[in-house]
Design a protein around this motif. Structure first.
Motif, PDB file in Angstrom:
ATOM      1  N   ALA A 424      47.381  30.717  66.581  1.00 46.04           N
ATOM      2  CA  ALA A 424      48.838  30.698  66.423  1.00 46.04           C
ATOM      3  C   ALA A 424      49.516  30.214  67.695  1.00 46.04           C
ATOM      4  O   ALA A 424      50.395  29.346  67.661  1.00 46.04           O
ATOM      5  N   ARG A 425      49.130  30.773  68.839  1.00 47.10           N
ATOM      6  CA  ARG A 425      49.762  30.391  70.093  1.00 47.10           C
ATOM      7  C   ARG A 425      49.474  28.926  70.424  1.00 47.10           C
ATOM      8  O   ARG A 425      50.367  28.201  70.878  1.00 47.10           O
ATOM      9  N   PHE A 426      48.256  28.468  70.186  1.00 44.06           N
ATOM     10  CA  PHE A 426      47.918  27.069  70.457  1.00 44.06           C
ATOM     11  C   PHE A 426      48.780  26.128  69.624  1.00 44.06           C
ATOM     12  O   PHE A 426      49.343  25.147  70.126  1.00 44.06           O
ATOM     13  N   LEU A 427      48.900  26.421  68.325  1.00 43.80           N
ATOM     14  CA  LEU A 427      49.666  25.541  67.443  1.00 43.80           C
ATOM     15  C   LEU A 427      51.153  25.577  67.779  1.00 43.80           C
ATOM     16  O   LEU A 427      51.835  24.542  67.733  1.00 43.80           O
ATOM     17  N   LEU A 428      51.656  26.752  68.124  1.00 40.59           N
ATOM     18  CA  LEU A 428      53.067  26.841  68.521  1.00 40.59           C
ATOM     19  C   LEU A 428      53.316  26.072  69.815  1.00 40.59           C
ATOM     20  O   LEU A 428      54.318  25.368  69.948  1.00 40.59           O
ATOM     21  N   ASN A 429      52.411  26.206  70.783  1.00 43.81           N
ATOM     22  CA  ASN A 429      52.556  25.467  72.039  1.00 43.81           C
ATOM     23  C   ASN A 429      52.561  23.962  71.823  1.00 43.81           C
ATOM     24  O   ASN A 429      53.213  23.209  72.557  1.00 43.81           O
ATOM     25  N   CYS A 430      51.821  23.511  70.806  1.00 51.16           N
ATOM     26  CA  CYS A 430      51.725  22.073  70.529  1.00 51.16           C
ATOM     27  C   CYS A 430      52.812  21.569  69.576  1.00 51.16           C
ATOM     28  O   CYS A 430      52.799  20.392  69.192  1.00 51.16           O
ATOM     29  N   GLY A 431      53.741  22.444  69.174  1.00 48.40           N
ATOM     30  CA  GLY A 431      54.895  21.980  68.412  1.00 48.40           C
ATOM     31  C   GLY A 431      54.763  21.998  66.911  1.00 48.40           C
ATOM     32  O   GLY A 431      55.429  21.213  66.224  1.00 48.40           O
ATOM     33  N   LEU A 432      53.963  22.918  66.357  1.00 47.45           N
ATOM     34  CA  LEU A 432      53.792  22.960  64.907  1.00 47.45           C
ATOM     35  C   LEU A 432      55.118  23.180  64.189  1.00 47.45           C
ATOM     36  O   LEU A 432      55.380  22.550  63.149  1.00 47.45           O
ATOM     37  N   LEU A 433      55.973  24.051  64.693  1.00 46.12           N
ATOM     38  CA  LEU A 433      57.226  24.334  63.987  1.00 46.12           C
ATOM     39  C   LEU A 433      58.148  23.117  63.979  1.00 46.12           C
ATOM     40  O   LEU A 433      58.877  22.884  63.008  1.00 46.12           O
ATOM     41  N   ASP A 434      58.139  22.315  65.048  1.00 48.10           N
ATOM     42  CA  ASP A 434      58.915  21.076  65.050  1.00 48.10           C
ATOM     43  C   ASP A 434      58.410  20.124  63.968  1.00 48.10           C
ATOM     44  O   ASP A 434      59.203  19.486  63.257  1.00 48.10           O
ATOM     45  N   LEU A 435      57.091  20.026  63.852  1.00 50.95           N
ATOM     46  CA  LEU A 435      56.518  19.147  62.831  1.00 50.95           C
ATOM     47  C   LEU A 435      56.823  19.660  61.431  1.00 50.95           C
ATOM     48  O   LEU A 435      57.091  18.874  60.516  1.00 50.95           O
ATOM     49  N   LEU A 436      56.793  20.970  61.250  1.00 42.52           N
ATOM     50  CA  LEU A 436      57.135  21.543  59.948  1.00 42.52           C
ATOM     51  C   LEU A 436      58.590  21.248  59.606  1.00 42.52           C
ATOM     52  O   LEU A 436      58.905  20.856  58.469  1.00 42.52           O
ATOM     53  N   GLY A 437      59.483  21.440  60.566  1.00 42.77           N
ATOM     54  CA  GLY A 437      60.895  21.163  60.310  1.00 42.77           C
ATOM     55  C   GLY A 437      61.129  19.727  59.902  1.00 42.77           C
ATOM     56  O   GLY A 437      61.901  19.446  58.976  1.00 42.77           O
ATOM     57  N   ALA A 438      60.450  18.805  60.590  1.00 44.10           N
ATOM     58  CA  ALA A 438      60.604  17.390  60.248  1.00 44.10           C
ATOM     59  C   ALA A 438      60.059  17.101  58.859  1.00 44.10           C
ATOM     60  O   ALA A 438      60.644  16.330  58.087  1.00 44.10           O
ATOM     61  N   ALA A 439      58.920  17.740  58.507  1.00 43.37           N
ATOM     62  CA  ALA A 439      58.325  17.507  57.188  1.00 43.37           C
ATOM     63  C   ALA A 439      59.217  18.048  56.080  1.00 43.37           C
ATOM     64  O   ALA A 439      59.403  17.404  55.033  1.00 43.37           O
ATOM     65  N   VAL A 440      59.796  19.229  56.289  1.00 39.35           N
ATOM     66  CA  VAL A 440      60.682  19.807  55.277  1.00 39.35           C
ATOM     67  C   VAL A 440      61.946  18.961  55.126  1.00 39.35           C
ATOM     68  O   VAL A 440      62.398  18.682  54.009  1.00 39.35           O
ATOM     69  N   ALA A 441      62.509  18.523  56.257  1.00 39.85           N
ATOM     70  CA  ALA A 441      63.717  17.695  56.198  1.00 39.85           C
ATOM     71  C   ALA A 441      63.446  16.384  55.477  1.00 39.85           C
ATOM     72  O   ALA A 441      64.255  15.922  54.663  1.00 39.85           O
ATOM     73  N   ALA A 442      62.300  15.789  55.752  1.00 36.57           N
ATOM     74  CA  ALA A 442      61.955  14.526  55.088  1.00 36.57           C
ATOM     75  C   ALA A 442      61.774  14.737  53.592  1.00 36.57           C
ATOM     76  O   ALA A 442      62.164  13.895  52.774  1.00 36.57           O
ATOM     77  N   GLY A 443      61.210  15.881  53.208  1.00 33.31           N
ATOM     78  CA  GLY A 443      61.001  16.152  51.791  1.00 33.31           C
ATOM     79  C   GLY A 443      62.272  16.429  51.043  1.00 33.31           C
ATOM     80  O   GLY A 443      62.351  16.242  49.831  1.00 33.31           O
TER      81      GLY A 443
END
Length: 511
Positions: A424-443
């Motif tokens: 969890a910490r690794f993925l958060l540090n690498c920006g997973l939530l930013d990528l999720l936000g972009a994917a949801v917005a695009a959808g």
């Protein structure tokens, strides 16, 4: 993520070392599964190995045959073992849940490769090929591509499945992928492995009044027909077997894992250097929609008879210091193959970064007194059981990773420990939530109906599994090892737990 329902674990082990009867699964009861015409041949192969070893086979050699015997083992004969829920798959891994996992990992891979001038990415145990495909696409989106993406895969069946997946990529990505049959004498690269260490063979040890003994496998002595158990597929199902058939899948966080050793084992050497078996050596199609008569009889007999049994010997197996904390009767794993794998990688790595993602613990958590039953688990049809001798080749066998042992093996081989944290910490540090936000917005663009943005909801649910402490977020860890690197790693900016991997010796008395 080995998603499954579970039988009880941690049941007390009998003094003789046998598996508690209630821990054995019963018949399949209609579970979706591949046809298993290869299982009788695998059992014969294992029995031959037992005979050649003098009647007692160390468990790590048994596990190696059950998983990797050419054309017969679980991974060698059943390429559909991992995948989405349903069908004939047995478990799901993070890359199968969402492409956002690969996209997040790509940020760290691209940053490290560009900062250090590394032109090669190497993936061990690439599974279905999903991570390789998604990672290359994400690296392209990050503005960097490796000159070569090398896959090391010991199973010809899995390699064929990976090639099918890779064939769907655009040519500029597809042409970068190669398969290595052996490691080059020296290479510089970013190396990744997702759920690789947990599938490496482990030794089993049990603590007795006389010290630690090693658990192995023997052929069962014939028993009179009158003493055999009732078939476990009907009214005679034990409580544990019935739960195997009926209970809901458990959270991934309730699973357990392996530990380490110190010397190069034959299993680790073969994992790195053995070329995949030729397609001609694999079994013929296993019966189409069903099993052959012989295979069906084999499966039915193995539900009521156990052709293999446990036996223990005082082989001088070396315990870890932290194993002092385990009580008498405790069973645990020794991870010689995984540690030897790290040592062998270090021999070949010139300069580069190693990233391994897997479930496991530091040694002092691995050997907690409450984990006295060990972490060895088996997975079949998204369910779990704890009898690896039941129908060998029909279930995955796995153990949690002792990350302290991995770090120690790396240090002894001249590698530097660069980071250790939760997934969890690794993925958060690498920006997973930013990528999720972009994917949801695009959808959401252009969607007006209800339910709105189904794809975005699915992505959000998958990310929740990756991050949640009750799912994969805490149980899974990321460890970074390397040589000759200068730049810091973004995945460990916050929450680095390297200090937790120090070997602890908290109990008094002999190991």
């Amino acid at each position: 993520m080995k998603s499954m329902q579970s039988l009880p674990s941690g049941a007390p082990q009998p003094e003789g070392g046998g598996m508690p009867e209630a821990a054995r699964p019963g018949s399949d009861g209609g579970l979706a599964a591949p046809a298993w015409n290869h299982l009788p041949a695998l059992l014969a192969c294992i029995k031959q190995a037992i005979a050649e070893a003098g009647g007692w086979l160390p468990f790590d050699r048994y596990m190696e045959l059950a998983l990797y015997a050419p054309g017969l083992g679980y991974y060698a004969a059943a390429p559909g073992v991992l995948g989405a829920w349903g069908g004939s798959s047995d478990f799901v891994t993070a890359p199968e849940l969402t492409p956002l996992f690969a996209a997040t990992l790509a940020r760290q891979v691209a940053a490290a490769a560009q900062a250090e001038g590394l032109a090669t990415v190497v993936e061990f145990g690439a599974g279905s090929g999903r991570l390789a495909c998604d990672l290359l696409a994400a690296l392209h989106a990050e503005g960097w591509l490796p000159a070569q993406y090398a896959i090391v895969e010991v199973s010809a069946a899995m390699r064929a499945r990976q090639q099918e997946a890779v064939a769907t990529l655009p040519a500029p990505l597809r042409e970068r992928i190669v398969w290595w049959d052996a490691l080059p004498a020296r290479f510089d690269a970013v190396v990744i492995g997702n759920e690789v260490l947990d599938a490496m063979p482990v030794k089993l040890a049990r603590r007795t009044q006389q010290g630690w003994v090693e658990r192995g496998v023997v052929e069962s002595a014939p028993e009179p027909a009158a003493s055999r158990q009732a078939p476990r597929g009907g009214q005679g199902n034990s409580g544990a077997a019935q739960r195997f058939l009926e209970t809901a899948p458990e959270p991934a966080a309730s699973r357990q894992a392996p530990r380490g050793g110190q010397e190069n084992s034959g299993a680790a050497q073969r994992f790195l250097e053995t070329a995949p078996e030729p397609a001609a050596s694999r079994q013929a199609p296993r019966g189409g929609q069903g099993n052959s008569g012989a295979a069906q009889r084999f499966l039915e007999n193995n539900d009521t008879e156990q052709p293999l049994a446990w036996a223990e010997r005082a082989t001088g197996v070396a315990p870890r210091p932290s194993m002092r904390a385990l009580p008498l009767g405790a069973v645990t794993e020794i991870h010689q193959a995984a540690e030897a794998f790290i040592s062998t990688l270090a021999e070949h790595l010139g300069r580069g970064l190693l990233l391994f993602i897997d479930y496991g613990f530091p040694a002092h958590e691995y050997d907690h007194p409450q984990r006295s039953g060990g972490t060895l688990r088996c997975h079949r049809a998204h369910r779990a059981h704890d009898d690896p001798l039941w129908q060998p080749g029909a279930s995955d066998i796995t153990a949690h990773v002792d990350f302290s042992g991995i770090a120690q093996a790396a240090a002894q081989a001249g590698l530097e420990l660069l980071g250790y944290t939760s997934q969890a910490r690794f993925l958060l540090n690498c920006g997973l939530l930013d990528l999720l936000g972009a994917a949801v917005a695009a959808g959401q663009q252009g969607e007006t109906g209800a339910p709105r943005n189904r794809a975005g909801l699915a992505q959000t649910a998958a990310v929740q599994k990756l991050l949640s402490e009750a799912e994969m977020g805490e149980l899974f860890k990321v460890i970074a090892l390397g040589r000759g690197l200068r730049a810091p790693l973004m995945g460990f900016d916050q929450g680095d737990r390297r200090a937790a991997l120090a070997l602890h010796d908290t109990a008094e008395g002999p190991p």
